[in-house]
Write an enzyme that holds these catalytic residues in place. Structure first.
Site, PDB file in Angstrom:
ATOM      1  N   CYS A  30      26.905  15.666  30.999  1.00  0.00           N
ATOM      2  CA  CYS A  30      28.437  15.695  30.635  1.00  0.00           C
ATOM      3  C   CYS A  30      29.361  16.129  31.361  1.00  0.00           C
ATOM      4  O   CYS A  30      28.751  17.006  32.131  1.00  0.00           O
ATOM      5  CB  CYS A  30      28.589  17.144  28.713  1.00  0.00           C
ATOM      6  SG  CYS A  30      28.459  16.776  27.369  1.00  0.00           S
ATOM      7  N   LYS A  37       6.626   3.699  12.458  1.00  0.00           N
ATOM      8  CA  LYS A  37       4.931   2.615  12.623  1.00  0.00           C
ATOM      9  C   LYS A  37       4.186   3.581  13.647  1.00  0.00           C
ATOM     10  O   LYS A  37       5.193   3.796  15.111  1.00  0.00           O
ATOM     11  CB  LYS A  37       5.599   1.219  12.757  1.00  0.00           C
ATOM     12  CG  LYS A  37       4.190   0.223  13.237  1.00  0.00           C
ATOM     13  CD  LYS A  37       4.567  -0.678  14.062  1.00  0.00           C
ATOM     14  CE  LYS A  37       3.448  -1.889  14.394  1.00  0.00           C
ATOM     15  NZ  LYS A  37       3.043  -2.253  13.658  1.00  0.00           N
ATOM     16  N   CYS A  42      24.877  20.557  28.547  1.00  0.00           N
ATOM     17  CA  CYS A  42      24.654  18.890  28.393  1.00  0.00           C
ATOM     18  C   CYS A  42      24.533  18.611  29.811  1.00  0.00           C
ATOM     19  O   CYS A  42      25.193  18.353  30.570  1.00  0.00           O
ATOM     20  CB  CYS A  42      24.595  18.331  27.800  1.00  0.00           C
ATOM     21  SG  CYS A  42      24.495  16.308  28.301  1.00  0.00           S
ATOM     22  N   HIS A  62      29.612  13.043  24.188  1.00  0.00           N
ATOM     23  CA  HIS A  62      28.399  13.762  24.122  1.00  0.00           C
ATOM     24  C   HIS A  62      28.230  13.185  22.893  1.00  0.00           C
ATOM     25  O   HIS A  62      26.694  12.899  22.461  1.00  0.00           O
ATOM     26  CB  HIS A  62      28.556  14.779  24.214  1.00  0.00           C
ATOM     27  CG  HIS A  62      26.954  15.570  23.793  1.00  0.00           C
ATOM     28  ND1 HIS A  62      26.276  15.852  24.910  1.00  0.00           N
ATOM     29  CD2 HIS A  62      26.537  15.616  22.509  1.00  0.00           C
ATOM     30  CE1 HIS A  62      25.043  16.391  24.807  1.00  0.00           C
ATOM     31  NE2 HIS A  62      25.267  16.042  23.565  1.00  0.00           N
ATOM     32  N   HIS A 112      17.573 -11.703  28.400  1.00  0.00           N
ATOM     33  CA  HIS A 112      17.801 -11.436  26.873  1.00  0.00           C
ATOM     34  C   HIS A 112      16.869 -10.116  27.252  1.00  0.00           C
ATOM     35  O   HIS A 112      16.356  -9.069  27.285  1.00  0.00           O
ATOM     36  CB  HIS A 112      16.719 -12.301  26.044  1.00  0.00           C
ATOM     37  CG  HIS A 112      14.738 -12.294  26.201  1.00  0.00           C
ATOM     38  ND1 HIS A 112      14.437 -13.191  27.718  1.00  0.00           N
ATOM     39  CD2 HIS A 112      13.960 -11.134  26.546  1.00  0.00           C
ATOM     40  CE1 HIS A 112      12.985 -13.130  27.893  1.00  0.00           C
ATOM     41  NE2 HIS A 112      12.662 -11.306  26.878  1.00  0.00           N
ATOM     42  N   HIS A 164      22.748  12.375  24.848  1.00  0.00           N
ATOM     43  CA  HIS A 164      23.557  12.466  25.393  1.00  0.00           C
ATOM     44  C   HIS A 164      23.674  10.487  25.514  1.00  0.00           C
ATOM     45  O   HIS A 164      22.868  10.208  25.804  1.00  0.00           O
ATOM     46  CB  HIS A 164      24.427  12.839  26.928  1.00  0.00           C
ATOM     47  CG  HIS A 164      25.534  12.139  26.946  1.00  0.00           C
ATOM     48  ND1 HIS A 164      26.801  13.472  26.988  1.00  0.00           N
ATOM     49  CD2 HIS A 164      26.423  11.388  27.492  1.00  0.00           C
ATOM     50  CE1 HIS A 164      27.600  13.047  27.652  1.00  0.00           C
ATOM     51  NE2 HIS A 164      27.876  11.552  27.897  1.00  0.00           N
ATOM     52  N   SER A 201      14.709  12.976  25.420  1.00  0.00           N
ATOM     53  CA  SER A 201      14.986  13.996  25.538  1.00  0.00           C
ATOM     54  C   SER A 201      16.156  14.951  25.599  1.00  0.00           C
ATOM     55  O   SER A 201      17.124  15.811  25.314  1.00  0.00           O
ATOM     56  CB  SER A 201      14.169  15.134  27.016  1.00  0.00           C
ATOM     57  OG  SER A 201      14.605  14.413  27.803  1.00  0.00           O
ATOM     58  N   GLN A 209      -0.231  -5.532  15.417  1.00  0.00           N
ATOM     59  CA  GLN A 209      -0.632  -6.084  14.167  1.00  0.00           C
ATOM     60  C   GLN A 209       1.449  -4.967  13.480  1.00  0.00           C
ATOM     61  O   GLN A 209       1.911  -4.654  13.333  1.00  0.00           O
ATOM     62  CB  GLN A 209      -1.639  -5.493  13.115  1.00  0.00           C
ATOM     63  CG  GLN A 209      -1.582  -6.240  11.479  1.00  0.00           C
ATOM     64  CD  GLN A 209      -0.971  -4.704  10.418  1.00  0.00           C
ATOM     65  OE1 GLN A 209      -0.987  -4.151  11.247  1.00  0.00           O
ATOM     66  NE2 GLN A 209      -0.728  -5.358   9.088  1.00  0.00           N
ATOM     67  N   ARG A 228       0.829  -1.123   0.293  1.00  0.00           N
ATOM     68  CA  ARG A 228      -0.160  -0.386  -0.449  1.00  0.00           C
ATOM     69  C   ARG A 228       0.740   1.676   0.206  1.00  0.00           C
ATOM     70  O   ARG A 228       2.056   1.147   0.943  1.00  0.00           O
ATOM     71  CB  ARG A 228      -1.051  -0.233   0.996  1.00  0.00           C
ATOM     72  CG  ARG A 228      -0.466   0.270   2.548  1.00  0.00           C
ATOM     73  CD  ARG A 228      -0.826   0.279   3.818  1.00  0.00           C
ATOM     74  NE  ARG A 228      -0.448   0.492   5.021  1.00  0.00           N
ATOM     75  CZ  ARG A 228      -0.783   0.981   5.943  1.00  0.00           C
ATOM     76  NH1 ARG A 228      -1.377   1.029   6.256  1.00  0.00           N
ATOM     77  NH2 ARG A 228       0.350   1.219   7.107  1.00  0.00           N
ATOM     78  N   GLN A 242      18.887   4.152  31.820  1.00  0.00           N
ATOM     79  CA  GLN A 242      18.081   3.808  32.566  1.00  0.00           C
ATOM     80  C   GLN A 242      17.601   2.636  33.331  1.00  0.00           C
ATOM     81  O   GLN A 242      17.817   1.504  32.403  1.00  0.00           O
ATOM     82  CB  GLN A 242      16.855   5.250  32.312  1.00  0.00           C
ATOM     83  CG  GLN A 242      16.578   5.939  32.335  1.00  0.00           C
ATOM     84  CD  GLN A 242      15.705   6.357  32.398  1.00  0.00           C
ATOM     85  OE1 GLN A 242      14.723   7.090  33.057  1.00  0.00           O
ATOM     86  NE2 GLN A 242      14.677   6.989  31.055  1.00  0.00           N
ATOM     87  N   ASN A 255      15.976   4.578  25.870  1.00  0.00           N
ATOM     88  CA  ASN A 255      15.478   5.294  24.945  1.00  0.00           C
ATOM     89  C   ASN A 255      16.363   5.664  23.758  1.00  0.00           C
ATOM     90  O   ASN A 255      16.662   7.132  24.202  1.00  0.00           O
ATOM     91  CB  ASN A 255      14.436   6.567  24.906  1.00  0.00           C
ATOM     92  CG  ASN A 255      13.000   5.447  26.075  1.00  0.00           C
ATOM     93  OD1 ASN A 255      13.216   3.699  25.720  1.00  0.00           O
ATOM     94  ND2 ASN A 255      12.895   6.530  26.950  1.00  0.00           N
ATOM     95  N   GLY A 257      10.980   9.762  22.747  1.00  0.00           N
ATOM     96  CA  GLY A 257      10.655  10.689  23.667  1.00  0.00           C
ATOM     97  C   GLY A 257      12.034  11.126  24.454  1.00  0.00           C
ATOM     98  O   GLY A 257      11.664  10.913  25.634  1.00  0.00           O
ATOM     99  N   ASN A 315      18.699   9.836  39.955  1.00  0.00           N
ATOM    100  CA  ASN A 315      17.686  10.180  38.756  1.00  0.00           C
ATOM    101  C   ASN A 315      17.127  11.811  40.029  1.00  0.00           C
ATOM    102  O   ASN A 315      16.516  11.257  40.724  1.00  0.00           O
ATOM    103  CB  ASN A 315      16.371   9.346  37.923  1.00  0.00           C
ATOM    104  CG  ASN A 315      16.004  10.081  36.802  1.00  0.00           C
ATOM    105  OD1 ASN A 315      15.553  11.809  36.812  1.00  0.00           O
ATOM    106  ND2 ASN A 315      15.690   9.560  35.304  1.00  0.00           N
ATOM    107  N   HIS A 360      23.000   7.638  27.234  1.00  0.00           N
ATOM    108  CA  HIS A 360      22.748   6.864  28.472  1.00  0.00           C
ATOM    109  C   HIS A 360      21.390   5.817  28.070  1.00  0.00           C
ATOM    110  O   HIS A 360      20.358   5.651  27.257  1.00  0.00           O
ATOM    111  CB  HIS A 360      22.431   8.543  28.971  1.00  0.00           C
ATOM    112  CG  HIS A 360      21.411   8.592  29.339  1.00  0.00           C
ATOM    113  ND1 HIS A 360      20.445   9.656  27.912  1.00  0.00           N
ATOM    114  CD2 HIS A 360      19.644   9.087  29.509  1.00  0.00           C
ATOM    115  CE1 HIS A 360      19.779  10.871  28.234  1.00  0.00           C
ATOM    116  NE2 HIS A 360      19.572  10.066  28.949  1.00  0.00           N
ATOM    117  N   GLU A 384      -4.400  -1.847  16.801  1.00  0.00           N
ATOM    118  CA  GLU A 384      -3.923  -2.386  17.841  1.00  0.00           C
ATOM    119  C   GLU A 384      -3.292  -1.758  19.226  1.00  0.00           C
ATOM    120  O   GLU A 384      -3.487  -2.335  20.207  1.00  0.00           O
ATOM    121  CB  GLU A 384      -3.056  -2.124  17.509  1.00  0.00           C
ATOM    122  CG  GLU A 384      -2.379  -2.473  16.173  1.00  0.00           C
ATOM    123  CD  GLU A 384      -0.222  -2.021  15.598  1.00  0.00           C
ATOM    124  OE1 GLU A 384       0.221  -0.721  15.255  1.00  0.00           O
ATOM    125  OE2 GLU A 384      -0.009  -2.760  15.381  1.00  0.00           O
TER     126      GLU A 384
HETATM  127 ZN    ZN Z   1      26.275  14.771  27.580  1.00  0.00          ZN
END
Ligand code: ZN
Length: 345
Positions: free
Chosen positions: A54, A310, A51, A113, A295, A164, A161, A322, A30, A168, A153, A159, A76, A166, A316
């Site tokens: 850093c 996606k 940053c 960085h 894993h 650098h 932000s 899907q 498609r 979590q 992430n 998402g 954090n 890293h 979904e």
């Molecule tokens: Zn940095």
């Protein structure tokens, strides 16, 4: 009659969660008129004075990040979980809530960085693995902690932000539901067969060699049969290990190599810094879990180019996940890509 995975819409079973994914291979034809994302910025300085990750810079909460030289972790400043929360259950009719005790940490992969995991040396990635091992063991040893979730992430699309390099760690008292599901499935198989569910699955994949991306002496990287995200990948040890704390130095180095290869292939796919969420699923820390086989999973959102992602919407959200491009097509594409980063050629 036999299913043709490249033609027939079909459902695939995730043996680790007991959930299904709908595969619609014919839909890749498609045309796309949907949303186009921005291509992520690739060139960054080695040091960014604004940053907070850093070395030597001051963070928003007023703390100073030390002048670290390889890897560095800290609690954090804006944690989603707090260590002094009372862990009490409250029920009022049909309303049920429980206090959640936990600790959130940030893990800096490198003082540089400008780097990302695929651009780091294998040895430097092994230093990240060693820090994950230390954090898993130390946080997991606490009375108030029963599960340690390590994740990253990567990219604004996921998402993240701060570019650098890293990740979590969220460590908490209750065991998250995705991990509960995987414990249940692995335990049922282990009790019935006396062997690791994922270990037996990996052996079947190695024999078939249709979805394998890479292997070394200790690790396999593959696109799992039930993958939901277009270019989802998994790295797992060939030999059953409950968690990363069980890795020897040599195995940790082999794990680092697999991480470098998978993330390099990702970047080479569309020649961009490939966004993803990755995480390590492993045994909870309150007990011995002989059924668990750890894993690391990578869930990248990109679908057909650097700018088309996606969306998990509609069916979904209301039914189940899907996918269009088949797992075998994705695996073949990734396997064929170079293990040398495109920017270094
Ligand atoms: Zn940095």
């Amino acid at each position: 009659m036999k299913l043709d995975y490249n033609e027939h819409p079909h459902r695939r079973y995730n043996i680790l969660t007991g959930e299904w994914v709908l595969v619609s291979p014919h839909r890749t034809k498609r045309p796309w008129q949907g949303k186009q994302e921005k291509i992520p910025e690739t060139k960054r300085p080695k040091y960014d004075p604004t940053c907070y990750l850093c070395p030597g810079n001051t963070r928003a909460g007023g703390e100073q990040t030390p002048k670290y030289e390889s890897v560095y972790s800290f609690t954090n400043d804006f944690s989603a979980l707090l260590a002094d929360t009372p862990n009490i259950l409250e029920e009022d009719g049909l309303l049920k809530a429980q206090g959640e005790t936990g600790i959130c940490k940030v893990v800096c992969f490198s003082p540089d960085h400008s780097l990302t995991l695929p651009l780091m040396e294998q040895k430097a990635i092994a230093d990240v693995v060693a820090l994950w091992q230390k954090e898993y063991s130390e946080l997991g040893a606490k009375q108030s902690i029963r599960h340690v979730q390590i994740f990253e992430n990567k990219g604004a699309m996921m998402g993240c932000s701060n570019p650098h390099p890293h990740g979590q760690i969220w460590a908490q008292y209750s065991i998250p539901q995705e991990v509960e599901r995987k414990t249940k499935m692995q335990r049922a198989y282990f009790e019935k067969n006396g062997s690791s569910l994922l270990g037996d699955y990996l052996q079947q994949e190695l024999d078939k060699d249709e979805r394998i991306l890479f292997q070394n002496e200790h690790f396999v990287a593959l696109v799992p049969f039930w993958a939901v995200w277009p270019y989802e990948a998994m790295i797992a040890p060939k030999k059953q290990l409950q968690n990363i704390a069980a890795l020897s130095k040599e195995q940790a180095l082999a794990f680092a190599e697999a991480i470098k290869v998978v993330t390099t292939k990702f970047d080479n796919l569309f020649e961009v810094s490939f966004p993803y969420s990755s995480g390590i699923h492993q045994s909870p820390t309150d007990n011995d879990y002989p059924e668990w086989h750890f894993h690391m999973s990578f869930y990248p959102p990109l679908l057909r180019s650097a700018t088309v992602k996606k969306f998990m919407v509609g069916y979904e959200m209301f039914g189940n996940p899907q996918r269009d491009i088949t797992v075998e097509q994705a695996a073949k594409k990734l396997k064929g890509l170079s293990n040398t980063h495109y920017s270094l050629k």
